[in-house]
Design a protein around this motif. Structure first.
Motif, PDB file in Angstrom:
ATOM      1  N   LEU A   1     -22.658  15.372 123.721  1.00  6.46           N
ATOM      2  CA  LEU A   1     -22.348  16.063 122.548  1.00  6.46           C
ATOM      3  C   LEU A   1     -21.023  17.060 123.058  1.00  6.46           C
ATOM      4  CD1 LEU A   1     -22.369  16.456 119.619  1.00  6.46           C
ATOM      5  CD2 LEU A   1     -24.463  18.010 120.161  1.00  6.46           C
ATOM      6  N   THR A   2     -21.228  17.620 124.184  1.00  6.64           N
ATOM      7  CA  THR A   2     -20.300  18.468 124.778  1.00  6.64           C
ATOM      8  C   THR A   2     -19.079  18.071 124.381  1.00  6.64           C
ATOM      9  OG1 THR A   2     -21.957  19.844 126.004  1.00  6.64           O
ATOM     10  CG2 THR A   2     -19.706  20.429 126.651  1.00  6.64           C
ATOM     11  N   PRO A   3     -18.463  17.105 125.362  1.00 10.25           N
ATOM     12  CA  PRO A   3     -17.026  16.521 125.353  1.00 10.25           C
ATOM     13  C   PRO A   3     -16.828  16.208 123.696  1.00 10.25           C
ATOM     14  CG  PRO A   3     -18.521  15.090 126.267  1.00 10.25           C
ATOM     15  CD  PRO A   3     -19.475  16.184 126.221  1.00 10.25           C
ATOM     16  N   ILE A   4     -17.779  15.618 123.077  1.00 11.18           N
ATOM     17  CA  ILE A   4     -17.386  15.001 121.567  1.00 11.18           C
ATOM     18  C   ILE A   4     -17.033  16.322 120.763  1.00 11.18           C
ATOM     19  CG2 ILE A   4     -18.368  14.589 119.489  1.00 11.18           C
ATOM     20  CD1 ILE A   4     -19.873  12.519 120.905  1.00 11.18           C
ATOM     21  N   LEU A   5     -17.696  17.653 120.891  1.00  8.33           N
ATOM     22  CA  LEU A   5     -17.233  18.938 120.242  1.00  8.33           C
ATOM     23  C   LEU A   5     -16.049  19.342 120.844  1.00  8.33           C
ATOM     24  CD1 LEU A   5     -20.941  20.719 119.897  1.00  8.33           C
ATOM     25  CD2 LEU A   5     -19.588  19.357 118.107  1.00  8.33           C
ATOM     26  N   LEU A   6     -15.726  19.506 122.189  1.00  8.98           N
ATOM     27  CA  LEU A   6     -14.645  20.029 122.679  1.00  8.98           C
ATOM     28  C   LEU A   6     -13.386  19.259 122.208  1.00  8.98           C
ATOM     29  CD1 LEU A   6     -15.694  20.720 126.385  1.00  8.98           C
ATOM     30  CD2 LEU A   6     -15.111  22.118 124.508  1.00  8.98           C
ATOM     31  N   LEU A   7     -13.644  17.872 121.923  1.00 11.37           N
ATOM     32  CA  LEU A   7     -12.209  17.005 121.653  1.00 11.37           C
ATOM     33  C   LEU A   7     -12.143  16.823 120.019  1.00 11.37           C
ATOM     34  CD1 LEU A   7     -12.730  14.268 124.165  1.00 11.37           C
ATOM     35  CD2 LEU A   7     -11.080  16.106 124.357  1.00 11.37           C
ATOM     36  N   SER A   8     -13.083  17.703 119.372  1.00  9.17           N
ATOM     37  CA  SER A   8     -12.946  17.546 118.015  1.00  9.17           C
ATOM     38  C   SER A   8     -12.371  18.817 117.521  1.00  9.17           C
ATOM     39  CB  SER A   8     -14.424  17.316 117.096  1.00  9.17           C
ATOM     40  OG  SER A   8     -15.049  16.402 117.705  1.00  9.17           O
ATOM     41  N   HIS A   9     -11.426  18.505 116.419  1.00 10.07           N
ATOM     42  CA  HIS A   9     -10.776  19.401 115.860  1.00 10.07           C
ATOM     43  C   HIS A   9     -11.509  20.367 114.977  1.00 10.07           C
ATOM     44  CE1 HIS A   9     -10.929  17.582 111.765  1.00 10.07           C
ATOM     45  NE2 HIS A   9     -10.813  16.466 112.242  1.00 10.07           N
ATOM     46  N   ASP A  10     -12.729  19.780 114.574  1.00  8.85           N
ATOM     47  CA  ASP A  10     -13.562  20.764 113.705  1.00  8.85           C
ATOM     48  C   ASP A  10     -15.087  20.554 114.262  1.00  8.85           C
ATOM     49  OD1 ASP A  10     -14.129  22.327 111.055  1.00  8.85           O
ATOM     50  OD2 ASP A  10     -15.326  20.269 110.846  1.00  8.85           O
ATOM     51  N   GLN A  11     -16.044  21.669 114.140  1.00  5.58           N
ATOM     52  CA  GLN A  11     -17.081  21.528 114.795  1.00  5.58           C
ATOM     53  C   GLN A  11     -18.204  20.812 114.023  1.00  5.58           C
ATOM     54  OE1 GLN A  11     -19.446  24.915 116.625  1.00  5.58           O
ATOM     55  NE2 GLN A  11     -20.531  24.625 114.667  1.00  5.58           N
ATOM     56  N   SER A  12     -18.160  20.766 112.382  1.00 12.50           N
ATOM     57  CA  SER A  12     -18.766  19.676 111.744  1.00 12.50           C
ATOM     58  C   SER A  12     -18.219  18.312 112.002  1.00 12.50           C
ATOM     59  CB  SER A  12     -18.523  20.196 110.172  1.00 12.50           C
ATOM     60  OG  SER A  12     -19.141  21.357 109.733  1.00 12.50           O
ATOM     61  N   PHE A  13     -16.856  18.112 112.227  1.00 12.59           N
ATOM     62  CA  PHE A  13     -16.591  16.660 112.312  1.00 12.59           C
ATOM     63  C   PHE A  13     -17.131  16.133 113.687  1.00 12.59           C
ATOM     64  CE2 PHE A  13     -13.523  13.631 114.203  1.00 12.59           C
ATOM     65  CZ  PHE A  13     -13.505  12.916 113.181  1.00 12.59           C
ATOM     66  N   GLY A  14     -17.152  17.035 114.685  1.00 12.59           N
ATOM     67  CA  GLY A  14     -17.976  17.037 116.069  1.00 12.59           C
ATOM     68  C   GLY A  14     -19.465  16.535 115.990  1.00 12.59           C
ATOM     69  N   TYR A  15     -20.040  17.107 115.075  1.00 12.54           N
ATOM     70  CA  TYR A  15     -21.701  16.743 114.672  1.00 12.54           C
ATOM     71  C   TYR A  15     -21.543  15.488 113.966  1.00 12.54           C
ATOM     72  CZ  TYR A  15     -22.642  21.705 115.689  1.00 12.54           C
ATOM     73  OH  TYR A  15     -22.873  23.020 116.375  1.00 12.54           O
ATOM     74  N   MET A  16     -20.835  15.174 113.132  1.00 12.37           N
ATOM     75  CA  MET A  16     -20.812  13.931 112.419  1.00 12.37           C
ATOM     76  C   MET A  16     -20.497  12.820 113.513  1.00 12.37           C
ATOM     77  SD  MET A  16     -18.503  15.064 108.883  1.00 12.37           S
ATOM     78  CE  MET A  16     -18.667  13.284 108.320  1.00 12.37           C
ATOM     79  N   LEU A  17     -19.429  12.878 114.582  1.00 14.43           N
ATOM     80  CA  LEU A  17     -19.044  12.171 115.528  1.00 14.43           C
ATOM     81  C   LEU A  17     -20.537  11.613 116.513  1.00 14.43           C
ATOM     82  CD1 LEU A  17     -15.581  12.533 116.956  1.00 14.43           C
ATOM     83  CD2 LEU A  17     -16.281  10.625 115.737  1.00 14.43           C
ATOM     84  N   GLY A  18     -20.983  12.734 116.418  1.00 18.42           N
ATOM     85  CA  GLY A  18     -22.629  12.930 117.103  1.00 18.42           C
ATOM     86  C   GLY A  18     -23.511  12.060 116.647  1.00 18.42           C
ATOM     87  N   LEU A  19     -23.431  11.792 115.468  1.00 11.64           N
ATOM     88  CA  LEU A  19     -24.426  10.810 114.804  1.00 11.64           C
ATOM     89  C   LEU A  19     -23.865   9.313 114.766  1.00 11.64           C
ATOM     90  CD1 LEU A  19     -25.556  13.042 112.110  1.00 11.64           C
ATOM     91  CD2 LEU A  19     -27.024  12.268 113.788  1.00 11.64           C
ATOM     92  N   ALA A  20     -22.385   9.263 114.330  1.00  7.92           N
ATOM     93  CA  ALA A  20     -21.773   7.704 114.511  1.00  7.92           C
ATOM     94  C   ALA A  20     -21.548   7.362 115.657  1.00  7.92           C
ATOM     95  CB  ALA A  20     -20.331   8.160 113.897  1.00  7.92           C
TER      96      ALA A  20
END
Length: 213
Positions: free
Chosen positions: A174-193
């Motif tokens: 989840l950490t690199p996903i959030l760091l590479l995401s332009h938005d925190q909510s979008f990062g959480y969505m990727l964390g489920l997808a």
């Protein structure tokens, strides 16, 4: 032994160690006769723990998200207990590979449904679908086995190692996903997808069809 799990028991294999001792260990339940696959265990535990890390954070950002999170988690837990009790019954009737495939699709669909947190009914439905899928996957990939003391440590070590590696990898992703995401909510969505895609890969491939005669 899992209740009603004749189909699971069929995948136990008699083996003999180098010093002549005999015991019973388990095969990969999706492919009887083959050794257990590390890939499926790692996909399950890494995907499951990535989702478990991202899901609460994503819901807590939403309005009334804590109530929806509680309802979804409760429905998932209750359904998971009931589902694990009937997994063996299903395996006896449609086979392990079919249950494993259905479980991976169900669990993946449940993770994608978590992206929608709009009302209580959807949260409960989400939990039911996820619970059914999770119980099928965990039951079918669990090392059901009876063995002597010489073999037991190897099987327990394998189980523990894949569980711990998957848990650590899933939480850390989840950490690199959030760091590479332009938005925190979008990062959480990727964390489920992302875990939904990983879990769907657990489904065993369709067996080859016999050539027409």
């Amino acid at each position: 032994m899992h209740p009603g799990s004749k189909g699971l028991a069929k995948n136990l294999t008699l083996i003999e160690t180098a010093d002549g001792r005999k015991g019973i260990t388990y095969c990969d339940l999706a492919s009887p006769g083959r050794p257990p696959t590390t890939r499926r265990h790692l996909l399950l535990y890494s995907g499951m723990n990535l989702a478990k890390t991202a899901w609460p954070l994503y819901y807590l950002e939403a309005k009334h998200g804590l109530n929806l999170l509680a309802a979804c988690y409760t429905a998932m837990a209750v359904t998971g207990v009931i589902g694990s009790a009937v997994t063996g019954w299903l395996v006896d009737r449609i086979g392990v590979a079919a249950v494993l495939s259905a479980g991976s699709v169900n669990y993946g669909a449940g993770l994608l449904l978590k992206l929608q947190h709009v009302n209580l009914l959807l949260a409960v439905l989400n939990g039911v679908i996820t619970g059914v899928g999770a119980s099928a996957l965990i039951s079918c990939l669990r090392p059901w086995m009876v063995t002597d003391e010489g073999i037991r440590p190897q099987v327990i070590s394998y189980r523990t190692a894949t569980l711990n590696i998957g848990m650590a990898a899933g939480a850390a992703l989840l950490t690199p996903i959030l760091l590479l995401s332009h938005d925190q909510s979008f990062g959480y969505m990727l964390g489920l997808a992302v875990p939904a895609a990983l879990v769907i890969l657990i489904a065993p491939p369709a067996p080859p069809q016999p050539a027409p005669t």
